[in-house]
Design an enzyme around this catalytic site. Sequence first.
Site, PDB file in Angstrom:
ATOM      1  N   PRO A 207       0.817  -1.217   0.000  1.00  0.00           N
ATOM      2  CA  PRO A 207       0.000   0.000   0.000  1.00  0.00           C
ATOM      3  C   PRO A 207       0.850   1.266   0.000  1.00  0.00           C
ATOM      4  CG  PRO A 207      -0.962  -1.613   1.461  1.00  0.00           C
ATOM      5  CD  PRO A 207       0.342  -2.194   0.994  1.00  0.00           C
ATOM      6  N   CYS A 208       0.442   2.209  -0.875  1.00  0.00           N
ATOM      7  CA  CYS A 208       1.319   3.338  -1.166  1.00  0.00           C
ATOM      8  C   CYS A 208       0.819   4.661  -0.617  1.00  0.00           C
ATOM      9  CB  CYS A 208       1.482   3.471  -2.685  1.00  0.00           C
ATOM     10  SG  CYS A 208      -0.089   3.771  -3.553  1.00  0.00           S
ATOM     11  N   GLN A 209      -0.267   4.665   0.175  1.00  0.00           N
ATOM     12  CA  GLN A 209      -0.875   5.938   0.557  1.00  0.00           C
ATOM     13  C   GLN A 209       0.100   6.881   1.263  1.00  0.00           C
ATOM     14  OE1 GLN A 209      -2.239   2.954   0.925  1.00  0.00           O
ATOM     15  NE2 GLN A 209      -4.465   2.989   0.822  1.00  0.00           N
TER      16      GLN A 209
ATOM     17  N   PHE B  87       3.184   7.281   0.695  1.00  0.00           N
ATOM     18  CA  PHE B  87       4.147   7.849  -0.245  1.00  0.00           C
ATOM     19  C   PHE B  87       3.465   8.724  -1.282  1.00  0.00           C
ATOM     20  CE2 PHE B  87       6.114   3.500   0.572  1.00  0.00           C
ATOM     21  CZ  PHE B  87       7.036   3.965   1.487  1.00  0.00           C
ATOM     22  N   SER B  88       2.144   8.561  -1.447  1.00  0.00           N
ATOM     23  CA  SER B  88       1.443   9.090  -2.603  1.00  0.00           C
ATOM     24  C   SER B  88       1.179  10.583  -2.500  1.00  0.00           C
ATOM     25  CB  SER B  88       0.100   8.356  -2.752  1.00  0.00           C
ATOM     26  OG  SER B  88      -0.680   8.946  -3.747  1.00  0.00           O
TER      27      SER B  88
END
Length: 304
Positions: free
Chosen positions: A78-80, A82-83
Site C-alpha cells: 500500500p502506497c498511501q 508515499f502518494s
Amino acid sequence: MRDSELKVVDLFCGCGGMSMGFEKAGFNVVASYDNWDPAIAVYRLNFQHPIYKRDLLDTKDVSDIASHKPDVIIGGPPCQDFSSAGHRDETLGRANLTLSYADIITKILPRFFVMENVPTIKKSEKLEIIKRQFKEAGYGLSELVLDASLCGVPQKRKRFFLIGHLGGVDEALLPFLKKHLATKSLTLHDYFGDTLGFEYYFRVPRSYSRRGIFSIYEPAMTVRGVDRPVPKGYPGHPGDPIPMNDSIRTLTIEERSQFQTFPKDFRYEGSKTVVNQMIGNAVPVNLAKYVATALKEYIYASIS
C-alpha cells in the site's frame, strides 16, 4: 522452460490487477495474499487459484508463503503514505508494509521479485532501506518509473517498479523494460474506439486551478480511489476541451474498471465506495502485463 513453470505469488494483491497482468503474460499465478476482505471477495470471483487472508506485517514465519515455491513474488505494498494523493508521511504505518515486503522476499529468496509503487517512493527513506536489504541478500536490482499510457493502458498513470534477480546484475532488466514502450500515449479512443458512447466526461479536480472536463481523444488521467459527482456550479477551466453542459457526467464503476484495462466481464461486489477504492488502488492489468512480458523476455534471454 515453459511459461507455466514460472510460478508466481502475489502479495498485497488487492482485486487482482497484477495477478491478471502476469497471467496474461503467461506466468502461473499459484497463490495470492491480502488483508482487506472486500478485495479478497472480489478476487475470488475472478480467479481460480487460492487467495489467503493474511496480515503481511507479520513476517516472523513466512513458511506458508514459501510453501508455494514461487519463482517470482510480485506485489504493490500500500502506497498511501508515499502518494501525492495521500499523506506523504512515512511515519503513519502503511509504509512499514514496504519493509515487510522486503522481509518476506529476503527470507524466501525467490529467483525474481517485482515491487510496484508510486513514483514518489523514490524520495523515501524506506526505499533506500529495502534496496540495501535486497543487495545484501544477493539481488541485482533494476528500477524504472513507467508511464502506463506507453504500456498499453489509455491512462496517464506513472508507477515505479523495482525488479530483483537473485544473483543478477543491477539494471540488467532496463533494456527489456524500455524496448517495447510506445512512442506516443495511448488515448481512450485508440483503446475503445467509439464503444464508450461519449466523447467528454468529468473528473472532479483536487482544486479548481485544475481542469475537470476531459476528452476521449487523450489518455485518461489517473483513475483515483474516490469518485464524486459533478459539483454544482463548476466554474470551468481554460484547459477544458469544451464548456460544461448537461450531457457531461462522471464515469461509472464499469468505465473506471475498463480504464484500468480490466476486462469488461470482470466482476465486482460491495458498496460503490469500496469498489471505487479497489479499482483506484489496482495496478492496471496491461501495465502489469507489460512488465511481466519484459521479465519473461529477460528470463529466456538469460537462460539461452
